[in-house]
Design an enzyme around this catalytic site. Structure first.
Site, PDB file in Angstrom:
ATOM      1  CD  GLU A  44       1.466  -1.680   2.487  1.00  0.00           C
ATOM      2  OE1 GLU A  44       1.447  -2.541   3.381  1.00  0.00           O
ATOM      3  OE2 GLU A  44       0.444  -1.040   2.176  1.00  0.00           O
ATOM      4  CG  HIS A  57      16.290 -28.407  10.934  1.00  0.00           C
ATOM      5  ND1 HIS A  57      17.051 -29.552  11.020  1.00  0.00           N
ATOM      6  CD2 HIS A  57      16.600 -27.668  12.033  1.00  0.00           C
ATOM      7  CE1 HIS A  57      17.763 -29.532  12.135  1.00  0.00           C
ATOM      8  NE2 HIS A  57      17.509 -28.396  12.768  1.00  0.00           N
ATOM      9  CE  LYS A  90      -6.447  -1.356  -0.040  1.00  0.00           C
ATOM     10  NZ  LYS A  90      -6.328  -0.148   0.744  1.00  0.00           N
TER      11      LYS A  90
HETATM   12  O1  PA5 Z   1       0.462   0.100   6.049  1.00  0.00           O
HETATM   13  C1  PA5 Z   1      -0.600   0.415   5.545  1.00  0.00           C
HETATM   14  O2  PA5 Z   1      -0.926   1.597   5.385  1.00  0.00           O
HETATM   15  C2  PA5 Z   1      -1.594  -0.647   5.131  1.00  0.00           C
HETATM   16  O3  PA5 Z   1      -1.063  -1.930   5.240  1.00  0.00           O
HETATM   17  C3  PA5 Z   1      -2.849  -0.540   5.996  1.00  0.00           C
HETATM   18  O4  PA5 Z   1      -2.497  -0.725   7.338  1.00  0.00           O
HETATM   19  C4  PA5 Z   1      -3.912  -1.564   5.592  1.00  0.00           C
HETATM   20  O5  PA5 Z   1      -4.234  -1.421   4.227  1.00  0.00           O
HETATM   21  C5  PA5 Z   1      -5.171  -1.360   6.421  1.00  0.00           C
HETATM   22  O6  PA5 Z   1      -5.621  -0.045   6.302  1.00  0.00           O
HETATM   23  P1  PA5 Z   1      -6.621   0.579   7.334  1.00  0.00           P
HETATM   24  O7  PA5 Z   1      -5.944   0.693   8.633  1.00  0.00           O
HETATM   25  O8  PA5 Z   1      -6.977   1.919   6.754  1.00  0.00           O
HETATM   26  O9  PA5 Z   1      -7.809  -0.335   7.395  1.00  0.00           O
END
Ligand code: PA5
Length: 431
Positions: A279, A305, A419
């Site tokens: 990410e 495996h 989203k």
């Molecule tokens: O790394 C990130 O920013 C995302 O993966 C968030 O952690 C995830 O979308 C959850 O967001 P939030 O903590 O605002 O609910």
């Protein structure tokens, strides 16, 4: 001993696609700039996860809160997703004893089957629900919260005794609800994003509630951060990890990066790393071109495996980062005089830990013989301090790799469209 990285199997002396001495020189010199960009960003307050000192007061608040919960709960359930859950899952896997109470559960999906099965298993009056969302706006987490809130209401239980939040200090709906209903709420600093938040109450609240040594976890993180204060590549574990993986991708087409712990306790470090690396780095680069590596999680010896065949003879586009522990918990010996079938007779008097280590060594050697690169990260043990070191090392490596790939490791613009479409579909009643 602190965390160490053995990079010999990334080098041209070991495999043809490895780093030549001239390239090493180039990487080392280039790292000066990469580290400078990191230090400048740190000074400008971009990387709040490094600032463990300024989070000390909040950590103490969390500790006091946990101290007041005198054996009140048998179950702690974290509700969160992505960076708000994967760290807690990794810590639970590393530290939990199956007999420990309270038990820590993390529900990081909205699959109704999982959630309702958990609800059937826990006693509502002995459960604390820890709702974690940095933004406070994540629909999956808010939907889970709303369901729990209705359960509490139906059971006549006070929300302020059965809920705790971890969220932004000022913004978002969870903060508003906390203020309105006097629900204990802990802060994620505004300059700490989800996947970099395990050292804030996002990780430390679940850890302390479940009785883990969150202090040692933070000590390990601090020690690693300070080690990475060096602009000398060979002395900086995060610099090594980030630079070698980036170079393997750019120069040798090895852009699939496999994190493969040889320890069940470290198993969930892999999905945590996959989110962090993927990410943060899978983005459009400074020229607007697609960039970034593809992280993959695996586990030794189990995946010998499974995935190993692909790693050995599939496309030569992968680097394997093994994670090993110097000492295994609760090691067991195969009896010297026991009923050991001939095929495993060499194991007589040897331990399962020895077998796991020998398999890790053998896999790394087999990869070399197939001209595939790997490196090995060794931790003292699967303990709190080592987890702190490892997670901090990987986070700093991610920031360095962001500079090398020329992407901003902090945002995640690509996840927004999914989203938005889900929200639109549900708003229109389309499934
Ligand atoms: O790394 C990130 O920013 C995302 O993966 C968030 O952690 C995830 O979308 C959850 O967001 P939030 O903590 O605002 O609910």
């Amino acid at each position: 001993m602190p965390l160490r990285i053995d990079d010999a199997r990334m080098m041209a002396a070991a495999i043809p696609s490895g780093v030549t001495p001239a390239e090493w020189n180039e990487l080392s010199i280039g790292f000066g700039e990469v580290h400078k960009a990191f230090a400048d960003g740190r000074k400008a307050g971009k990387y709040g996860f490094l600032d463990l000192e300024s989070q000390h007061a909040e950590f103490e608040r969390v500790r006091r809160f946990v101290g007041t919960l005198t054996a009140t709960y048998s179950e702690i359930v974290v509700l969160g997703i992505g960076g708000s859950a994967l760290g807690a899952i990794a810590l639970r896997t590393a530290f939990a004893k199956h007999t420990s109470v309270p038990r820590l559960h993390v529900v990081d999906n909205v699959d109704p089957g999982t959630f309702s099965a958990l609800a059937d298993r826990v006693a509502l009056d002995r459960t604390l629900w820890v709702v974690i969302s940095k933004s406070g706006n994540t629909v999956e987490t808010l939907a889970q919260y709303a369901i729990v809130r209705a359960w509490l209401k139906r059971a006549g239980l006070a929300p302020a005794r059965h809920l705790a939040f971890v969220t932004d200090p000022a913004a978002g709906p969870l903060r508003e609800i906390a203020v309105r209903d006097a629900i204990p709420a802990f802060e994620v600093p505004p300059n700490v994003g989800g996947r970099f938040s395990v050292f804030t109450p996002v990780g430390t609240l679940p850890a302390l509630l479940a009785g883990y040594d969150a202090g040692a976890f933070l000590d390990g993180a601090r020690a690693m951060r300070d080690r990475c204060d060096s602009a000398e590549l060979s002395a900086n574990p995060a610099g090594l990890f980030g630079s070698l993986l980036w170079r393997a991708h750019q120069r040798a087409g090895q852009g699939t990066h496999v994190l493969m712990p040889y320890s069940d306790g470290l198993r969930d470090l892999a999905p945590w790393f996959v989110q962090l690396w993927g990410e943060s780095l899978g983005k459009k680069d400074a020229d607007g071109l697609p960039a970034g590596p593809t992280p993959v999680g695996a586990r030794g010896a189990t995946d010998q495996h499974s995935l190993l065949q692909l790693l050995m003879e599939g496309p030569a586009d992968k680097v394997v980062a093994f994670v090993r522990v110097a000492a295994h918990k609760g090691d067991l010996i195969v009896p010297a005089n026991g009923d050991v079938p001939e095929a495993a007779a060499f194991m007589k008097g040897r331990s399962l830990g020895e077998l796991l280590d020998a398999e890790a060594d053998a896999t790394a050697r087999a990869l070399v013989s197939a001209a595939r690169p790997s490196l090995t990260i060794t931790l003292d043990a699967c303990d709190a301090r080592s987890m702190g070191e490892a997670m901090m090392m990987l986070m700093i490596a991610t920031i360095y790799a962001g500079t090398l790939y020329r992407v901003d490791p902090l945002g995640q613009p690509g996840v927004e469209l999914g989203k938005k479409l889900a929200k639109e579909a549900l708003s229109k009643g389309v499934s």
